[in-house]
Design a protein around this motif. Sequence first.
Motif, mmCIF file in Angstrom:
data_model
loop_
_atom_site.group_PDB
_atom_site.id
_atom_site.type_symbol
_atom_site.label_atom_id
_atom_site.label_comp_id
_atom_site.label_asym_id
_atom_site.label_seq_id
_atom_site.Cartn_x
_atom_site.Cartn_y
_atom_site.Cartn_z
ATOM 1 N N GLY A 6 0.808 -1.211 0.000
ATOM 2 C CA GLY A 6 0.000 0.000 0.000
ATOM 3 C C GLY A 6 0.846 1.267 0.000
ATOM 4 O O GLY A 6 0.507 2.258 -0.656
ATOM 5 N N LEU A 7 1.957 1.258 0.735
ATOM 6 C CA LEU A 7 2.860 2.405 0.733
ATOM 7 C C LEU A 7 3.483 2.617 -0.640
ATOM 8 O O LEU A 7 3.585 3.748 -1.128
ATOM 9 C CB LEU A 7 3.953 2.213 1.786
ATOM 10 C CG LEU A 7 3.567 2.476 3.231
ATOM 11 C CD1 LEU A 7 4.684 2.031 4.170
ATOM 12 C CD2 LEU A 7 3.262 3.957 3.439
ATOM 13 N N VAL A 8 3.909 1.518 -1.284
ATOM 14 C CA VAL A 8 4.473 1.622 -2.635
ATOM 15 C C VAL A 8 3.437 2.172 -3.608
ATOM 16 O O VAL A 8 3.731 3.042 -4.440
ATOM 17 C CB VAL A 8 4.999 0.247 -3.102
ATOM 18 C CG1 VAL A 8 5.437 0.307 -4.558
ATOM 19 C CG2 VAL A 8 6.152 -0.210 -2.214
ATOM 20 N N GLU A 9 2.202 1.684 -3.487
ATOM 21 C CA GLU A 9 1.131 2.174 -4.345
ATOM 22 C C GLU A 9 0.856 3.652 -4.103
ATOM 23 O O GLU A 9 0.621 4.428 -5.040
ATOM 24 C CB GLU A 9 -0.140 1.359 -4.099
ATOM 25 C CG GLU A 9 -1.300 1.716 -5.031
ATOM 26 C CD GLU A 9 -2.560 0.941 -4.705
ATOM 27 O OE1 GLU A 9 -3.314 0.613 -5.636
ATOM 28 O OE2 GLU A 9 -2.789 0.670 -3.507
ATOM 29 N N TRP A 10 0.916 4.076 -2.847
ATOM 30 C CA TRP A 10 0.689 5.481 -2.532
ATOM 31 C C TRP A 10 1.808 6.365 -3.093
ATOM 32 O O TRP A 10 1.558 7.436 -3.649
ATOM 33 C CB TRP A 10 0.595 5.625 -1.012
ATOM 34 C CG TRP A 10 0.415 7.040 -0.537
ATOM 35 C CD1 TRP A 10 -0.325 8.012 -1.135
ATOM 36 C CD2 TRP A 10 1.001 7.628 0.622
ATOM 37 N NE1 TRP A 10 -0.258 9.178 -0.405
ATOM 38 C CE2 TRP A 10 0.558 8.974 0.678
ATOM 39 C CE3 TRP A 10 1.830 7.148 1.630
ATOM 40 C CZ2 TRP A 10 0.935 9.842 1.700
ATOM 41 C CZ3 TRP A 10 2.201 8.009 2.644
ATOM 42 C CH2 TRP A 10 1.764 9.344 2.666
ATOM 43 N N THR A 35 -0.319 7.482 -6.031
ATOM 44 C CA THR A 35 -1.117 8.367 -5.166
ATOM 45 C C THR A 35 -2.464 7.767 -4.782
ATOM 46 O O THR A 35 -3.428 8.488 -4.555
ATOM 47 C CB THR A 35 -1.331 9.734 -5.840
ATOM 48 O OG1 THR A 35 -2.146 9.574 -7.001
ATOM 49 C CG2 THR A 35 -0.011 10.387 -6.209
ATOM 50 N N SER A 36 -2.529 6.453 -4.712
ATOM 51 C CA SER A 36 -3.750 5.780 -4.281
ATOM 52 C C SER A 36 -3.555 5.275 -2.861
ATOM 53 O O SER A 36 -2.524 4.664 -2.544
ATOM 54 C CB SER A 36 -4.077 4.605 -5.209
ATOM 55 O OG SER A 36 -5.192 3.883 -4.725
ATOM 56 N N VAL A 37 -4.534 5.525 -2.012
ATOM 57 C CA VAL A 37 -4.415 5.136 -0.605
ATOM 58 C C VAL A 37 -5.417 4.054 -0.231
ATOM 59 O O VAL A 37 -5.632 3.799 0.960
ATOM 60 C CB VAL A 37 -4.614 6.370 0.309
ATOM 61 C CG1 VAL A 37 -3.507 7.373 0.099
ATOM 62 C CG2 VAL A 37 -5.972 7.008 0.078
ATOM 63 N N VAL A 38 -6.025 3.399 -1.224
ATOM 64 C CA VAL A 38 -7.044 2.382 -0.931
ATOM 65 C C VAL A 38 -6.423 1.209 -0.189
ATOM 66 O O VAL A 38 -6.881 0.813 0.898
ATOM 67 C CB VAL A 38 -7.720 1.922 -2.235
ATOM 68 C CG1 VAL A 38 -8.711 0.783 -1.929
ATOM 69 C CG2 VAL A 38 -8.432 3.078 -2.911
ATOM 70 N N LEU A 39 -5.369 0.638 -0.756
ATOM 71 C CA LEU A 39 -4.742 -0.525 -0.130
ATOM 72 C C LEU A 39 -4.089 -0.149 1.196
ATOM 73 O O LEU A 39 -4.143 -0.923 2.171
ATOM 74 C CB LEU A 39 -3.698 -1.121 -1.081
ATOM 75 C CG LEU A 39 -3.181 -2.524 -0.743
ATOM 76 C CD1 LEU A 39 -4.332 -3.520 -0.720
ATOM 77 C CD2 LEU A 39 -2.128 -2.962 -1.755
ATOM 78 N N LEU A 40 -3.508 1.035 1.263
ATOM 79 C CA LEU A 40 -2.894 1.487 2.506
ATOM 80 C C LEU A 40 -3.945 1.659 3.602
ATOM 81 O O LEU A 40 -3.712 1.306 4.766
ATOM 82 C CB LEU A 40 -2.158 2.803 2.264
ATOM 83 C CG LEU A 40 -1.460 3.432 3.479
ATOM 84 C CD1 LEU A 40 -0.379 2.507 4.013
ATOM 85 C CD2 LEU A 40 -0.870 4.785 3.108
ATOM 86 N N SER A 41 -5.109 2.177 3.245
ATOM 87 C CA SER A 41 -6.180 2.353 4.227
ATOM 88 C C SER A 41 -6.663 1.018 4.765
ATOM 89 O O SER A 41 -6.894 0.874 5.975
ATOM 90 C CB SER A 41 -7.345 3.128 3.592
ATOM 91 O OG SER A 41 -6.929 4.393 3.129
#
Length: 263
Positions: free
Chosen positions: A32-36, A40-46
């Motif tokens: 999720g951090l890598v994706e963010w 700039t997506s925070v779906v997986l991080l959330s």
Amino acid sequence: MSMYMDYHPYHMVEKSPWPVLGASIGLVLTVGLVEWFHFTSVVLLSWGLFGLLLLFYQWWRDISREGSFMGCHTFSVTSGLRWGMILFIISEVCFFFSFFWAFFHSSLAPAVEVGCMWPPLGVVPFNPFQIPLLNTVILLSSGVTVTWAHHGLMEGEHSQVVWGLLMTVVLGLYFTILQVYEYIEASFCLADSVYGSTFFVATGFHGLHVIVGTSFLFVCLFRLIKSQFSSIHHFGFEAAAWYWHFVDVVWLFLYVSIYWWGS
């Protein structure tokens, strides 16, 4: 033979799903951090953060039950936990020592790449007598309140412990808010030479430790309200107080070396 296996003062930990789930959630958080960072997506991080909060609740609940209701945390077990916390804090001291080493290595003999001067040309450091000084007063005050709560717990003063812990948690949250505001108002970033790197890595990891310590104390406050501590059996609170005092001491070194002397 098995009839006598339980007659010992040690805690034989039973099988638990939480370590495996914790590792899986850690993987989700990393992805999720890598994706963010890249999309700039925070779906997986959330989702990872939400799962981490649920894991904390379940795991801490089981540990609280083992120590407060099941009688698993005997004096021998508590002694082992105490030494484990001491060794953990020593490892944290070594962790922060590496940051101070990097800072002084770069500041005492600035390289030609940064103009042979410290702070490097173009970097405007923080005024150490504004927000950093206020944060110092806040953390020192929180050290006083958590000590007050600890003495109240040993003397059986329940209301005194609740107020002391509550004030410590509020001061920890206040420190975090001011630290975030300081980062937002900073005139330099992590990529601004070795000064920006050492500053944000050292103060950022300290801020992370403040968040962890505040969570630690908040859980102790919740357990205290549930009457899960006594004057002679409260190592969970004692470990939290040790950790918080460590955070205080590290901040004093950060303030003197990075904010005051380093500026």
